[in-house]
Design a protein around this motif. Structure first.
Motif, PDB file in Angstrom:
ATOM      1  N   ALA A   1     -23.939  29.338 -17.266  1.00  0.00           N
ATOM      2  CA  ALA A   1     -23.200  30.591 -17.470  1.00  0.00           C
ATOM      3  C   ALA A   1     -22.129  30.785 -16.405  1.00  0.00           C
ATOM      4  O   ALA A   1     -21.107  31.437 -16.656  1.00  0.00           O
ATOM      5  N   SER A   2     -22.345  30.215 -15.220  1.00  0.00           N
ATOM      6  CA  SER A   2     -21.358  30.353 -14.150  1.00  0.00           C
ATOM      7  C   SER A   2     -20.143  29.454 -14.373  1.00  0.00           C
ATOM      8  O   SER A   2     -19.147  29.544 -13.646  1.00  0.00           O
ATOM      9  N   LYS A   3     -20.195  28.587 -15.382  1.00  0.00           N
ATOM     10  CA  LYS A   3     -19.093  27.677 -15.672  1.00  0.00           C
ATOM     11  C   LYS A   3     -18.286  28.089 -16.903  1.00  0.00           C
ATOM     12  O   LYS A   3     -17.202  27.567 -17.140  1.00  0.00           O
ATOM     13  N   PHE A   4     -18.822  29.018 -17.717  1.00  0.00           N
ATOM     14  CA  PHE A   4     -18.178  29.376 -18.974  1.00  0.00           C
ATOM     15  C   PHE A   4     -18.034  30.893 -19.088  1.00  0.00           C
ATOM     16  O   PHE A   4     -18.879  31.648 -18.601  1.00  0.00           O
ATOM     17  N   THR A   5     -16.981  31.340 -19.766  1.00  0.00           N
ATOM     18  CA  THR A   5     -16.774  32.773 -20.005  1.00  0.00           C
ATOM     19  C   THR A   5     -16.744  33.103 -21.498  1.00  0.00           C
ATOM     20  O   THR A   5     -16.628  34.257 -21.868  1.00  0.00           O
TER      21      THR A   5
ATOM     22  N   ALA B   1     -23.045  31.144 -25.381  1.00  0.00           N
ATOM     23  CA  ALA B   1     -24.133  30.653 -24.535  1.00  0.00           C
ATOM     24  C   ALA B   1     -24.557  29.234 -24.900  1.00  0.00           C
ATOM     25  O   ALA B   1     -23.754  28.307 -24.804  1.00  0.00           O
ATOM     26  N   ALA B   2     -25.825  29.041 -25.322  1.00  0.00           N
ATOM     27  CA  ALA B   2     -26.415  27.705 -25.463  1.00  0.00           C
ATOM     28  C   ALA B   2     -25.578  26.767 -26.321  1.00  0.00           C
ATOM     29  O   ALA B   2     -25.434  25.583 -26.009  1.00  0.00           O
ATOM     30  N   TRP B   3     -24.996  27.293 -27.401  1.00  0.00           N
ATOM     31  CA  TRP B   3     -24.237  26.387 -28.269  1.00  0.00           C
ATOM     32  C   TRP B   3     -22.944  25.927 -27.607  1.00  0.00           C
ATOM     33  O   TRP B   3     -22.516  24.785 -27.778  1.00  0.00           O
ATOM     34  N   ILE B   4     -22.328  26.797 -26.795  1.00  0.00           N
ATOM     35  CA  ILE B   4     -21.119  26.419 -26.062  1.00  0.00           C
ATOM     36  C   ILE B   4     -21.446  25.302 -25.063  1.00  0.00           C
ATOM     37  O   ILE B   4     -20.712  24.322 -24.926  1.00  0.00           O
ATOM     38  N   TYR B   5     -22.577  25.455 -24.352  1.00  0.00           N
ATOM     39  CA  TYR B   5     -22.966  24.450 -23.375  1.00  0.00           C
ATOM     40  C   TYR B   5     -23.231  23.106 -24.064  1.00  0.00           C
ATOM     41  O   TYR B   5     -22.785  22.053 -23.595  1.00  0.00           O
ATOM     42  N   SER B   6     -23.970  23.126 -25.165  1.00  0.00           N
ATOM     43  CA  SER B   6     -24.312  21.896 -25.890  1.00  0.00           C
ATOM     44  C   SER B   6     -23.078  21.274 -26.526  1.00  0.00           C
ATOM     45  O   SER B   6     -22.939  20.040 -26.567  1.00  0.00           O
ATOM     46  N   TYR B   7     -22.174  22.120 -27.019  1.00  0.00           N
ATOM     47  CA  TYR B   7     -20.930  21.623 -27.629  1.00  0.00           C
ATOM     48  C   TYR B   7     -20.119  20.842 -26.604  1.00  0.00           C
ATOM     49  O   TYR B   7     -19.632  19.742 -26.874  1.00  0.00           O
ATOM     50  N   ARG B   8     -19.987  21.441 -25.413  1.00  0.00           N
ATOM     51  CA  ARG B   8     -19.186  20.792 -24.364  1.00  0.00           C
ATOM     52  C   ARG B   8     -19.860  19.505 -23.878  1.00  0.00           C
ATOM     53  O   ARG B   8     -19.195  18.504 -23.586  1.00  0.00           O
ATOM     54  N   ALA B   9     -21.181  19.512 -23.815  1.00  0.00           N
ATOM     55  CA  ALA B   9     -21.898  18.362 -23.266  1.00  0.00           C
ATOM     56  C   ALA B   9     -22.093  17.241 -24.275  1.00  0.00           C
ATOM     57  O   ALA B   9     -21.967  16.060 -23.930  1.00  0.00           O
TER      58      ALA B   9
ATOM     59  N   PHE C   1     -30.418  35.123 -24.849  1.00  0.00           N
ATOM     60  CA  PHE C   1     -29.325  35.763 -25.586  1.00  0.00           C
ATOM     61  C   PHE C   1     -28.406  36.573 -24.677  1.00  0.00           C
ATOM     62  O   PHE C   1     -27.348  37.013 -25.107  1.00  0.00           O
ATOM     63  N   LEU C   2     -28.797  36.758 -23.423  1.00  0.00           N
ATOM     64  CA  LEU C   2     -27.990  37.572 -22.518  1.00  0.00           C
ATOM     65  C   LEU C   2     -26.582  37.016 -22.311  1.00  0.00           C
ATOM     66  O   LEU C   2     -25.606  37.781 -22.331  1.00  0.00           O
ATOM     67  N   PRO C   3     -26.391  35.686 -22.144  1.00  0.00           N
ATOM     68  CA  PRO C   3     -25.028  35.180 -21.911  1.00  0.00           C
ATOM     69  C   PRO C   3     -24.165  35.120 -23.169  1.00  0.00           C
ATOM     70  O   PRO C   3     -22.984  34.768 -23.066  1.00  0.00           O
ATOM     71  N   ILE C   4     -24.725  35.421 -24.337  1.00  0.00           N
ATOM     72  CA  ILE C   4     -23.983  35.224 -25.582  1.00  0.00           C
ATOM     73  C   ILE C   4     -22.718  36.076 -25.637  1.00  0.00           C
ATOM     74  O   ILE C   4     -21.687  35.653 -26.139  1.00  0.00           O
ATOM     75  N   ALA C   5     -22.796  37.286 -25.105  1.00  0.00           N
ATOM     76  CA  ALA C   5     -21.638  38.190 -25.151  1.00  0.00           C
ATOM     77  C   ALA C   5     -20.814  38.099 -23.873  1.00  0.00           C
ATOM     78  O   ALA C   5     -20.264  39.098 -23.403  1.00  0.00           O
ATOM     79  N   ALA C   6     -20.694  36.907 -23.307  1.00  0.00           N
ATOM     80  CA  ALA C   6     -20.030  36.732 -22.011  1.00  0.00           C
ATOM     81  C   ALA C   6     -18.623  37.295 -21.987  1.00  0.00           C
ATOM     82  O   ALA C   6     -18.187  37.895 -20.997  1.00  0.00           O
ATOM     83  N   ALA C   7     -17.881  37.114 -23.064  1.00  0.00           N
ATOM     84  CA  ALA C   7     -16.490  37.556 -23.100  1.00  0.00           C
ATOM     85  C   ALA C   7     -16.353  39.072 -23.039  1.00  0.00           C
ATOM     86  O   ALA C   7     -15.274  39.585 -22.756  1.00  0.00           O
ATOM     87  N   ARG C   8     -17.454  39.786 -23.321  1.00  0.00           N
ATOM     88  CA  ARG C   8     -17.416  41.254 -23.297  1.00  0.00           C
ATOM     89  C   ARG C   8     -17.906  41.810 -21.968  1.00  0.00           C
ATOM     90  O   ARG C   8     -18.072  43.021 -21.828  1.00  0.00           O
ATOM     91  N   MET C   9     -18.142  40.936 -20.977  1.00  0.00           N
ATOM     92  CA  MET C   9     -18.723  41.374 -19.714  1.00  0.00           C
ATOM     93  C   MET C   9     -17.743  41.219 -18.561  1.00  0.00           C
ATOM     94  O   MET C   9     -16.914  40.319 -18.567  1.00  0.00           O
ATOM     95  N   GLU C  10     -17.869  42.084 -17.583  1.00  0.00           N
ATOM     96  CA  GLU C  10     -17.048  41.991 -16.384  1.00  0.00           C
ATOM     97  C   GLU C  10     -17.531  40.816 -15.534  1.00  0.00           C
ATOM     98  O   GLU C  10     -18.725  40.665 -15.287  1.00  0.00           O
TER      99      GLU C  10
ATOM    100  N   PRO D   1     -18.190  37.572 -15.854  1.00  0.00           N
ATOM    101  CA  PRO D   1     -19.423  36.964 -16.362  1.00  0.00           C
ATOM    102  C   PRO D   1     -19.912  35.782 -15.543  1.00  0.00           C
ATOM    103  O   PRO D   1     -21.119  35.545 -15.453  1.00  0.00           O
ATOM    104  N   GLN D   2     -18.988  35.008 -14.925  1.00  0.00           N
ATOM    105  CA  GLN D   2     -19.414  33.833 -14.175  1.00  0.00           C
ATOM    106  C   GLN D   2     -20.241  34.199 -12.940  1.00  0.00           C
ATOM    107  O   GLN D   2     -21.039  33.391 -12.468  1.00  0.00           O
ATOM    108  N   LYS D   3     -20.086  35.415 -12.448  1.00  0.00           N
ATOM    109  CA  LYS D   3     -20.887  35.884 -11.321  1.00  0.00           C
ATOM    110  C   LYS D   3     -22.043  36.762 -11.798  1.00  0.00           C
ATOM    111  O   LYS D   3     -23.193  36.604 -11.352  1.00  0.00           O
ATOM    112  N   ASN D   4     -21.753  37.696 -12.721  1.00  0.00           N
ATOM    113  CA  ASN D   4     -22.743  38.702 -13.102  1.00  0.00           C
ATOM    114  C   ASN D   4     -23.876  38.159 -13.969  1.00  0.00           C
ATOM    115  O   ASN D   4     -25.025  38.578 -13.836  1.00  0.00           O
ATOM    116  N   ILE D   5     -23.576  37.223 -14.885  1.00  0.00           N
ATOM    117  CA  ILE D   5     -24.622  36.729 -15.779  1.00  0.00           C
ATOM    118  C   ILE D   5     -25.698  35.935 -15.030  1.00  0.00           C
ATOM    119  O   ILE D   5     -26.893  36.189 -15.227  1.00  0.00           O
TER     120      ILE D   5
END
Length: 442
Positions: A74-78, A82-90, A222-231, A233-237
């Motif tokens: 989560a600290s690498k993506f905004t 969440a999980a699908w973004i990480y798996s997609y990139r990897a 599911f907490l990181p899923i809405a990363a784009a809606r958070m202030e 996110p790379q630090k707070n999540i």
């Protein structure tokens, strides 16, 4: 008004509509503390006895290990996803889609099971809800209400989420504080059920007990899923993930300790163990208070999932076009309205045909299917120079490897029926992926 003024006003509106750390933390609390901790301690006790308190601690440690993997990524993506973004990139499109599609299905399953749990608890006050027609009608009305709340964006959902989180924490705090005065050490003997020892089934019983209590933690992913809606996110999540897991672990441990201390062996036959324990301590009003707190708690989980689950489908559609684009279409409140509608149509179908206990078992199985590629993605992406360094889990590869081994161990504890239904979700995802690819979506 000038064009620049309008642009600045729009930017300020988006910024003001983002979720800060406190709301992220409360969203995490709401997404985890639901029906599981109120309904399942009896199931855990029936499998292992007073050693349930050790099972909670072991589960907490394993969940924290898995959550650390999510925190690092989560600290690498905004982006949302969440999980699908990480798996997609990897691991590429197909694995990323399978994880994302499965996460969407998992979210719908949890939504359905929590709504079913909510109605089951509500039937304690309104027995007429045991009638199938009224039960189904109420379930559909709840779905409609959630669609309306989420249609209008973050503000209303954020307010209701914060209210629900604070209310449930107050009720739990009261239960624990009063319970301190009713501690009975004798109810923790024997620590492990004699039949577990005599039948040499300790290994199996531990796995089964962990599988049950893990449902009480499933919402954290599911907490990181809405990363784009958070202030920020790379630090707070990452900070919120670790804080939420540790907070919930302490709460669960104390709830189970007090429940065992007050009810003893009666815990295994109690349908609402926390409510029954408080009733034994303070009388009928305590039972009613806990049931109300349970309704608030489950309602909070429902609300949190109703906010994040449609974002998975929207993210799959808009980022890399892994689902048809219309699914990700957003309304003027920046909510994925089509994904929202489809999510709750499927949720309604499950509610009209699903079984609560079966659904929670399926949800736990599906969660572990998601954890494995996420932990593997940590190993793959940790040294990716194109990504921010962010938060790095101490201990080298040991933590993600432990997360993988724990997930595989717990996957092995499920029965054949759950395994078949769980794997069917992967097959369904593959069919959808290749159908979309054939249409030119990939």
């Amino acid at each position: 008004m000038s064009v620049d003024s309008k642009l600045n006003r729009a930017k300020n509106s988006v910024a003001n509509n983002k979720i800060g750390f406190v709301s992220i933390f409360l969203l995490g609390i709401n997404g985890i503390i639901g029906s599981g901790i109120f309904l399942l301690p009896n199931q855990v006790y029936a499998k292992i006895g007073a050693a349930s308190i050790a099972i909670v601690l072991i589960a907490s440690l394993l969940v924290l290990v898995i959550a650390l993997c999510y925190a690092e990524l989560a600290s690498k993506f905004t982006e949302n996803g969440a999980a699908w973004i990480y798996s997609y990139r990897a691991f590429g499109r197909f694995i990323g889609f399978e994880v994302g599609f499965y996460a969407w299905i998992l979210g719908i399953i949890i939504l359905s099971s929590e709504i079913a749990g909510f109605l089951t608890a509500l039937a304690g006050f309104f027995p007429s809800l045991k009638n199938n027609y009224l039960y189904n009608l109420s379930a559909l009305l709840i779905c409609v209400f959630l669609v309306v709340v989420n249609y209008f964006g973050v503000s209303l959902a954020k307010f209701l989420n914060n209210l629900s989180s604070v209310s449930k924490l107050m009720v739990i705090f009261l239960f624990v504080v009063v319970g301190v005065f009713y501690l009975d050490i004798s109810n923790f003997q024997p620590f492990i059920l004699p039949e577990v020892v005599s039948n040499d089934s300790f290994y199996t019983s531990v796995g089964a007990a962990l599988g049950v209590i893990f449902y009480a933690f499933t919402g954290f992913s599911f907490l990181p899923i809405a990363a784009a809606r958070m202030e920020n996110p790379q630090k707070n999540i990452p900070l919120a993930l670790i804080s939420v897991i540790m907070t919930c672990s302490v709460i669960y441990f104390l709830l189970v300790v007090v429940s065992i201390s007050v009810l003893g062996s009666d815990l295994s036959v109690s349908s609402l163990p926390v409510a029954d324990a408080f009733s034994k301590m303070v009388g009928n009003w305590g039972y009613n208070l806990i049931v109300i707190g349970m309704l608030i708690s489950i309602g909070g989980v429902i609300l949190a999932f109703s906010f994040s689950v449609p974002l998975i489908a929207s993210s799959l559609a808009l980022q890399h076009q892994l689902l048809p684009e219309f699914i990700g279409r957003k309304n003027k409140y920046n909510r994925p309205v089509n994904a929202l509608m489809i999510t709750f149509v499927l949720c309604s179908v499950l509610l009209l045909s699903g079984d609560y206990l079966f659904l929670i078992s399926l949800a736990v199985f599906a969660s572990f299917i998601q954890y494995v590629p996420t932990a593997l993605a940590v190993l793959k992406l940790r040294n990716d120079k194109s990504l921010p360094v962010g938060f790095v889990i101490p201990g080298g590869p040991s933590v993600p490897i432990l997360a993988i081994l724990a997930s595989l161990y717990l996957l092995s504890s499920f029965n054949l029926k759950i395994f078949i239904f769980g794997c069917a979700g992967l097959v369904m995802g593959a069919i959808v992926y290749f159908f979309q690819k054939k249409r030119g979506g990939n």
